[in-house]
Design an enzyme around this catalytic site. Sequence first.
Site, PDB file in Angstrom:
ATOM      1  N   ASP A  19     -11.769  -9.536   5.122  1.00  0.00           N
ATOM      2  CA  ASP A  19     -13.055  -9.655   4.411  1.00  0.00           C
ATOM      3  C   ASP A  19     -13.541 -11.099   4.445  1.00  0.00           C
ATOM      4  O   ASP A  19     -14.734 -11.369   4.616  1.00  0.00           O
ATOM      5  CB  ASP A  19     -12.924  -9.204   2.944  1.00  0.00           C
ATOM      6  CG  ASP A  19     -13.258  -7.725   2.760  1.00  0.00           C
ATOM      7  OD1 ASP A  19     -13.056  -6.960   3.716  1.00  0.00           O
ATOM      8  OD2 ASP A  19     -13.715  -7.352   1.658  1.00  0.00           O
ATOM      9  N   ASP A  75      -1.976 -18.659   2.247  1.00  0.00           N
ATOM     10  CA  ASP A  75      -2.951 -19.486   1.508  1.00  0.00           C
ATOM     11  C   ASP A  75      -3.558 -20.537   2.436  1.00  0.00           C
ATOM     12  O   ASP A  75      -4.771 -20.769   2.437  1.00  0.00           O
ATOM     13  CB  ASP A  75      -2.320 -20.104   0.247  1.00  0.00           C
ATOM     14  CG  ASP A  75      -0.969 -20.757   0.501  1.00  0.00           C
ATOM     15  OD1 ASP A  75      -0.428 -20.625   1.620  1.00  0.00           O
ATOM     16  OD2 ASP A  75      -0.445 -21.413  -0.428  1.00  0.00           O
ATOM     17  N   ASP A  85      -5.889  -7.266   4.692  1.00  0.00           N
ATOM     18  CA  ASP A  85      -7.057  -6.745   3.977  1.00  0.00           C
ATOM     19  C   ASP A  85      -7.906  -7.902   3.460  1.00  0.00           C
ATOM     20  O   ASP A  85      -9.126  -7.947   3.661  1.00  0.00           O
ATOM     21  CB  ASP A  85      -6.585  -5.868   2.815  1.00  0.00           C
ATOM     22  CG  ASP A  85      -7.744  -5.343   1.993  1.00  0.00           C
ATOM     23  OD1 ASP A  85      -8.708  -4.840   2.600  1.00  0.00           O
ATOM     24  OD2 ASP A  85      -7.691  -5.442   0.750  1.00  0.00           O
ATOM     25  N   LYS A 144       4.038 -15.282   3.722  1.00  0.00           N
ATOM     26  CA  LYS A 144       4.264 -16.126   2.541  1.00  0.00           C
ATOM     27  C   LYS A 144       5.771 -16.316   2.428  1.00  0.00           C
ATOM     28  O   LYS A 144       6.416 -15.940   1.440  1.00  0.00           O
ATOM     29  CB  LYS A 144       3.654 -15.438   1.300  1.00  0.00           C
ATOM     30  CG  LYS A 144       3.619 -16.301   0.047  1.00  0.00           C
ATOM     31  CD  LYS A 144       2.616 -17.444   0.107  1.00  0.00           C
ATOM     32  CE  LYS A 144       2.714 -18.289  -1.160  1.00  0.00           C
ATOM     33  NZ  LYS A 144       1.896 -19.530  -1.064  1.00  0.00           N
ATOM     34  N   TYR A 165       0.816  -1.213   0.000  1.00  0.00           N
ATOM     35  CA  TYR A 165       0.000   0.000   0.000  1.00  0.00           C
ATOM     36  C   TYR A 165       0.849   1.263   0.000  1.00  0.00           C
ATOM     37  O   TYR A 165       0.400   2.319  -0.428  1.00  0.00           O
ATOM     38  CB  TYR A 165      -0.910   0.031   1.231  1.00  0.00           C
ATOM     39  CG  TYR A 165      -2.139  -0.835   1.128  1.00  0.00           C
ATOM     40  CD1 TYR A 165      -2.043  -2.216   1.114  1.00  0.00           C
ATOM     41  CD2 TYR A 165      -3.405  -0.253   1.056  1.00  0.00           C
ATOM     42  CE1 TYR A 165      -3.187  -3.010   1.030  1.00  0.00           C
ATOM     43  CE2 TYR A 165      -4.544  -1.039   0.982  1.00  0.00           C
ATOM     44  CZ  TYR A 165      -4.428  -2.419   0.969  1.00  0.00           C
ATOM     45  OH  TYR A 165      -5.557  -3.184   0.898  1.00  0.00           O
TER      46      TYR A 165
HETATM   47  C1  IPM Z   1     -10.168  -1.676   3.948  1.00  0.00           C
HETATM   48  C2  IPM Z   1     -10.494  -1.271   2.549  1.00  0.00           C
HETATM   49  C3  IPM Z   1      -9.413  -0.344   2.021  1.00  0.00           C
HETATM   50  C4  IPM Z   1      -8.094  -1.091   2.071  1.00  0.00           C
HETATM   51  C5  IPM Z   1      -9.698   0.192   0.620  1.00  0.00           C
HETATM   52  C6  IPM Z   1     -10.992   0.959   0.562  1.00  0.00           C
HETATM   53  C7  IPM Z   1      -8.572   1.009   0.077  1.00  0.00           C
HETATM   54  O1  IPM Z   1     -10.648  -2.388   1.739  1.00  0.00           O
HETATM   55  O2  IPM Z   1     -10.051  -0.792   4.823  1.00  0.00           O
HETATM   56  O3  IPM Z   1     -10.034  -2.874   4.188  1.00  0.00           O
HETATM   57  O4  IPM Z   1      -7.768  -1.857   1.146  1.00  0.00           O
HETATM   58  O5  IPM Z   1      -7.350  -0.931   3.041  1.00  0.00           O
HETATM   59 MG    MG Z   2     -10.582  -4.218   2.750  1.00  0.00          MG
END
Ligand code: IPM
Ligand code: MG
Length: 411
Positions: free
Chosen positions: A259, A231, A255, A199, A149
């Site tokens: 999710d 993984d 990240d 990894k 990032y």
């Molecule tokens: C998160 C989001 C952000 C990230 C995006 C919106 C840039 O997905 O906070 O997890 O990837 O960090």
């Molecule tokens: Mg995210």
Amino acid sequence: MSGPERAATVYRIAAIPGDGIGPEVVSAGRRVLDAAASRFGFALDWQELLVGGAAIDAYGVPIRDADLAACRAADAVYLGAVGGPKWDDPNAAVRPEQALFALRGGLELFANLRPVSAEPTLVDASTLRPEVVRGVDVLIVRELTGGLYFGRPSEERETPEGRVAVDTLWYTEQEIRRVVRLAFELARGRRKRLTSVDKANVLASSRLWRKVVEEVAPEFPDVSYEHRLVDATAMLLIRDPGSFDVIVTENLFGDILSDEAAMLTGSLGMLPSASVGARRTAHGLHGLYEPIHGSAPDIAGRDLANPIAAILSGAMLLRWSLGRADAATAIEAAVRSALTDGLRTTDLARVGARDREVRTLGTRAFADEVVARLADAQGTGHDPARTASPAGITADDAAVITATDTLLGMP
Ligand code: IPM
Ligand code: MG
């Protein structure tokens, strides 16, 4: 001793509604936070800032320097979501997400804490079988200011052979050490198990990550730890999520895994997050609090968004940045009570309540129900000792996050 009544403490909060459903969930969260404040005898002084796509439209930049400075000066930052299709052109020079990186990097919020726990009332909400998700209680600690990032160069280039693009994965040992140490601290306050995800069979940065974990581990002899490849971790999160306690990992892996882990709870709309660094204010850790969900442009402006993630992010703000564990706990209990009573937002509408009718509410009405339940909450009163914790992350802080983390898993 007689004298004037001590004025209620006023905390300064920078509010960033952002884009899409951001303004709706922030407004819901603010109402809950204000209600908790008046219930527990303090006040919140909100400074609302335009950041993200809204700022690109208004000022031509995703965040102005003055607004970043205002966030730094506040006791905490409360954010909805930024971004949307309007600003998604891959050729655009400015993107709403750059505001997030300016905040995370600029405020040195190197650790992003994402508690994932399965609310008993909602175990049927997951696409996984209830017996797999029941009792899940994971804290993901995502490194937030390094890795792909922030690595430079990050760009597309024209070459005689055609276009190439480069991103840079770069970690210093200091960057790794501080987040790993925090994760060990947090694990110490919980079930004392840490999984470091990397990894290392492919990436040099992961091999350094592993070495640093090995160097830090002896400081925490009471915490058991393991290294696991990303993984394999993705697989195990689905196969046996209950086997995890604290997961620490680099930015992009965190990240993606967070999710994935969110789906254990049935809806992305449930999960709060706290981003913190080393800096403390007079009241607690400086930090930024936001739902892990995005701006959901498809449902924006329709009163359909689930405000729970924003409301619970507000509870984390109270606990971590303001030292108001009492008010935070009351908010969490109020959310839980609303869910137990069968109240749902659209994303959860199909999930039944054990012995009650399910009632689907809009964003505003759900927040109203949480506010109403706060009025009934049992207050224990503010404990000043809570705010007097010394510099650095203490075991006390760890206990504090544990409480947040177990919120949706409490019997
Ligand atoms: C998160 C989001 C952000 C990230 C995006 C919106 C840039 O997905 O906070 O997890 O990837 O960090
Ligand atoms: Mg995210």
